[in-house]
Design a protein around this motif. Structure first.
Motif, mmCIF file in Angstrom:
data_model
loop_
_atom_site.group_PDB
_atom_site.id
_atom_site.type_symbol
_atom_site.label_atom_id
_atom_site.label_comp_id
_atom_site.label_asym_id
_atom_site.label_seq_id
_atom_site.Cartn_x
_atom_site.Cartn_y
_atom_site.Cartn_z
ATOM 1 N N GLN A 33 0.796 -1.222 0.000
ATOM 2 C CA GLN A 33 0.000 0.000 0.000
ATOM 3 C C GLN A 33 0.829 1.272 0.000
ATOM 4 O O GLN A 33 0.267 2.367 -0.116
ATOM 5 N N ALA A 34 2.134 1.165 0.132
ATOM 6 C CA ALA A 34 2.968 2.360 0.265
ATOM 7 C C ALA A 34 2.814 3.297 -0.929
ATOM 8 O O ALA A 34 2.695 4.519 -0.768
ATOM 9 N N SER A 35 2.807 2.738 -2.131
ATOM 10 C CA SER A 35 2.706 3.588 -3.325
ATOM 11 C C SER A 35 1.375 4.333 -3.357
ATOM 12 O O SER A 35 1.331 5.534 -3.646
ATOM 13 N N ALA A 36 0.293 3.623 -3.046
ATOM 14 C CA ALA A 36 -1.028 4.269 -3.052
ATOM 15 C C ALA A 36 -1.116 5.346 -1.974
ATOM 16 O O ALA A 36 -1.735 6.397 -2.183
ATOM 17 N N ILE A 37 -0.506 5.099 -0.825
ATOM 18 C CA ILE A 37 -0.502 6.099 0.244
ATOM 19 C C ILE A 37 0.221 7.365 -0.207
ATOM 20 O O ILE A 37 -0.280 8.487 -0.036
ATOM 21 N N ARG A 38 1.383 7.207 -0.814
ATOM 22 C CA ARG A 38 2.142 8.386 -1.270
ATOM 23 C C ARG A 38 1.383 9.146 -2.339
ATOM 24 O O ARG A 38 1.365 10.387 -2.346
ATOM 25 N N GLU A 39 0.754 8.429 -3.275
ATOM 26 C CA GLU A 39 0.007 9.097 -4.351
ATOM 27 C C GLU A 39 -1.199 9.853 -3.790
ATOM 28 O O GLU A 39 -1.494 10.980 -4.222
ATOM 29 N N ALA A 40 -1.890 9.251 -2.827
ATOM 30 C CA ALA A 40 -3.029 9.933 -2.211
ATOM 31 C C ALA A 40 -2.570 11.177 -1.464
ATOM 32 O O ALA A 40 -3.224 12.230 -1.507
ATOM 33 N N MET A 41 -1.452 11.076 -0.790
ATOM 34 C CA MET A 41 -0.911 12.235 -0.085
ATOM 35 C C MET A 41 -0.541 13.343 -1.062
ATOM 36 O O MET A 41 -0.831 14.523 -0.823
ATOM 37 N N ALA A 42 0.101 12.978 -2.181
ATOM 38 C CA ALA A 42 0.492 13.982 -3.175
ATOM 39 C C ALA A 42 -0.733 14.708 -3.713
ATOM 40 O O ALA A 42 -0.709 15.939 -3.916
ATOM 41 N N HIS A 43 -1.812 13.980 -3.927
ATOM 42 C CA HIS A 43 -3.053 14.612 -4.413
ATOM 43 C C HIS A 43 -3.564 15.633 -3.405
ATOM 44 O O HIS A 43 -3.921 16.763 -3.780
ATOM 45 N N GLU A 44 -3.589 15.259 -2.132
ATOM 46 C CA GLU A 44 -4.115 16.169 -1.106
ATOM 47 C C GLU A 44 -3.214 17.387 -0.926
ATOM 48 O O GLU A 44 -3.705 18.496 -0.710
ATOM 49 N N VAL A 45 -1.903 17.199 -1.023
ATOM 50 C CA VAL A 45 -0.996 18.349 -0.929
ATOM 51 C C VAL A 45 -1.258 19.313 -2.082
ATOM 52 O O VAL A 45 -1.234 20.541 -1.912
ATOM 53 N N GLY A 46 -1.518 18.773 -3.270
ATOM 54 C CA GLY A 46 -1.855 19.622 -4.406
ATOM 55 C C GLY A 46 -3.126 20.417 -4.159
ATOM 56 O O GLY A 46 -3.216 21.604 -4.539
ATOM 57 N N GLN A 47 -4.111 19.801 -3.537
ATOM 58 C CA GLN A 47 -5.349 20.503 -3.194
ATOM 59 C C GLN A 47 -5.074 21.641 -2.217
ATOM 60 O O GLN A 47 -5.602 22.750 -2.363
ATOM 61 N N ILE A 48 -4.248 21.363 -1.224
ATOM 62 C CA ILE A 48 -3.901 22.391 -0.233
ATOM 63 C C ILE A 48 -3.202 23.563 -0.906
ATOM 64 O O ILE A 48 -3.523 24.738 -0.644
ATOM 65 N N GLU A 49 -2.256 23.259 -1.765
ATOM 66 C CA GLU A 49 -1.496 24.317 -2.448
ATOM 67 C C GLU A 49 -2.422 25.220 -3.269
ATOM 68 O O GLU A 49 -2.289 26.451 -3.257
ATOM 69 N N ALA A 50 -3.392 24.617 -3.961
ATOM 70 C CA ALA A 50 -4.310 25.414 -4.774
ATOM 71 C C ALA A 50 -5.206 26.296 -3.907
ATOM 72 O O ALA A 50 -5.401 27.490 -4.194
#
Length: 401
Positions: free
Chosen positions: A368-385
């Motif tokens: 699950q590590a890859s999916a966790i990192r990808e989900a985190m990257a998506h949420e960080v992008g949302q925060i940045e926007a």
């Protein structure tokens, strides 16, 4: 005043509790000054991310959601609070200054080592210390009574408090007594606090690399979460096992990403909701009504930050689900019960350590590590926007005032 404390963070909560214990009320509300107002004055929210790794230790992720450049002193300056400060190199004089302040009816702020306070559940020894503001509200021989993130007063033996105050010599047994904020000067101070927060997000940082701070830091963080080529990318730096679990979940005394977002500040969600409260409160002081119109953007950001925390420790991993519940319980019983919760908190930490040990086995998170990192990257992008838009608007409003 030995209970009913509302302050939570060591920098801003200490100021809020000191003002309330002194009986100083906000003339706009007739109630005690809120920690959200003091957070805004201290330089508000921020973003900073660092990874520290020392030989023989797991890498330690520090995610900083608030201004960390002198927030305590900045809050006093921007709240227009005069203070009496006494320093000495002599322990006996430091004790006398503290005792005299209390005898005169004042709550007294001291500097003390977090790791030397018994109720912290930490053991720093000679290798670890962290000096921070701490409010002393009374003395009942042989104990002092502290306000320290709980609604309840915390007794500590006078010798133990002296040991905590003695940890770093340069702080010289400092004691600080606060006067009431100056209402005539406070509005401009709050505006300076807003300017500090917007600068931390939009401008070159006061120190360090721009990749560690603000909007650029958020973009860099999102990219590093899925960068498998660089040695500093999360896929290589935090492979499944102890390193990844330390980065996400951490242990008591060395927070992981989830803790920094949900527990480290005044409130959960990286204090974005707290900052929205500040903007709404600041309208009455500054007369800038548009601050309240910007606040909902930070409430949306709060939701995104909580989504990032959940993505970092998803419920799909049973150990993460239980660990989050235990972390929340560990935090809340301290807020509600203070020293009465120490035994329960110790038991909770034992169980949390057991779960971290299971999660630290490479096979537990390998799938699950890859999916966790990808989900985190998506949420960080949302925060940045969200925060990019909110801070640009906030700067425009302050500039045009």
């Amino acid at each position: 005043m030995t209970d009913g404390f509302e302050g939570r963070h060591s920098s801003t909560g200490t100021v809020a509790d000191a003002l309330a214990a002194s009986g100083f009320l906000n003339p706009k509300t007739g109630k005690p000054y809120t920690e959200s107002l003091i957070l805004g004055a201290s330089g508000g929210i921020a973003f900073g991310l660092f990874v520290f790794e020392y030989k023989g230790h797991l890498p330690h992720v520090s995610l900083l959601a608030r201004n960390t450049f002198g927030p305590f002193e900045r809050s006093l300056d921007n709240m227009a609070i005069r203070r009496e400060v006494k320093e000495t190199v002599k322990p006996e004089k430091g004790e006398q200054n503290l005792r005299e302040g209390l005898e005169d009816g004042h709550p007294v702020i001291v500097l003390a080592d977090q790791f030397s306070l018994p109720h912290s559940g930490l053991c720093g020894g000679d290798q670890m210390w962290y000096m921070r503001p701490l409010l002393v509200v009374g003395y009942e021989a042989p104990n002092y009574i502290l306000a320290d993130g709980s609604s309840k007063g915390i007794p500590i033996h006078e010798d133990l408090l002296m040991a905590a105050r003695s940890k770093v010599k340069k702080d010289r047994f400092r004691v600080t007594i606060l006067e009431a904020p100056d209402p005539a000067r406070l509005p401009e101070g709050l505006i300076r606090g807003i300017e500090t927060s917007t600068a931390l997000f939009l401008d070159k940082p006061p120190a360090g690399s721009a990749n560690n701070f603000g909007l650029q830091g958020l973009r860099h963080f999102a990219a590093s979460l899925v960068d498998s080529k660089s040695a500093k990318g999360w896929p290589r730096q935090f492979e499944p096992g102890p390193r990844l679990v330390q980065a996400l979940a951490g242990r008591h005394g060395q927070p992981g990403l989830w803790n920094w977002i949900e527990i480290w500040g005044t409130n959960a969600s990286a204090d974005r909701g707290t900052y929205a409260d500040f903007l709404e409160e600041a309208v009455a002081w500054t007369g800038i009504s548009r601050l309240a119109e910007i606040a909902p953007g930070f409430r949306r950001s709060a939701q995104a930050w909580s989504a990032l925390a959940e993505a970092s420790m998803p419920d799909s991993v049973p150990e993460f689900k239980e660990l989050k519940a235990l972390k929340r319980r560990h935090h809340q019983v301290w807020v509600d019960q203070g020293p009465e919760s120490l035994e329960e908190r110790a038991r909770l930490r034992e169980r949390m350590d057991e779960l971290v040990d299971v999660l630290s086995k490479p096979e537990t998170l390998a799938g699950q590590a890859s999916a966790i990192r990808e989900a985190m990257a998506h949420e960080v992008g949302q925060i940045e926007a969200i925060e990019g838009s909110a801070f640009e608007e906030l700067r425009a409003v302050i500039t045009a005032r």
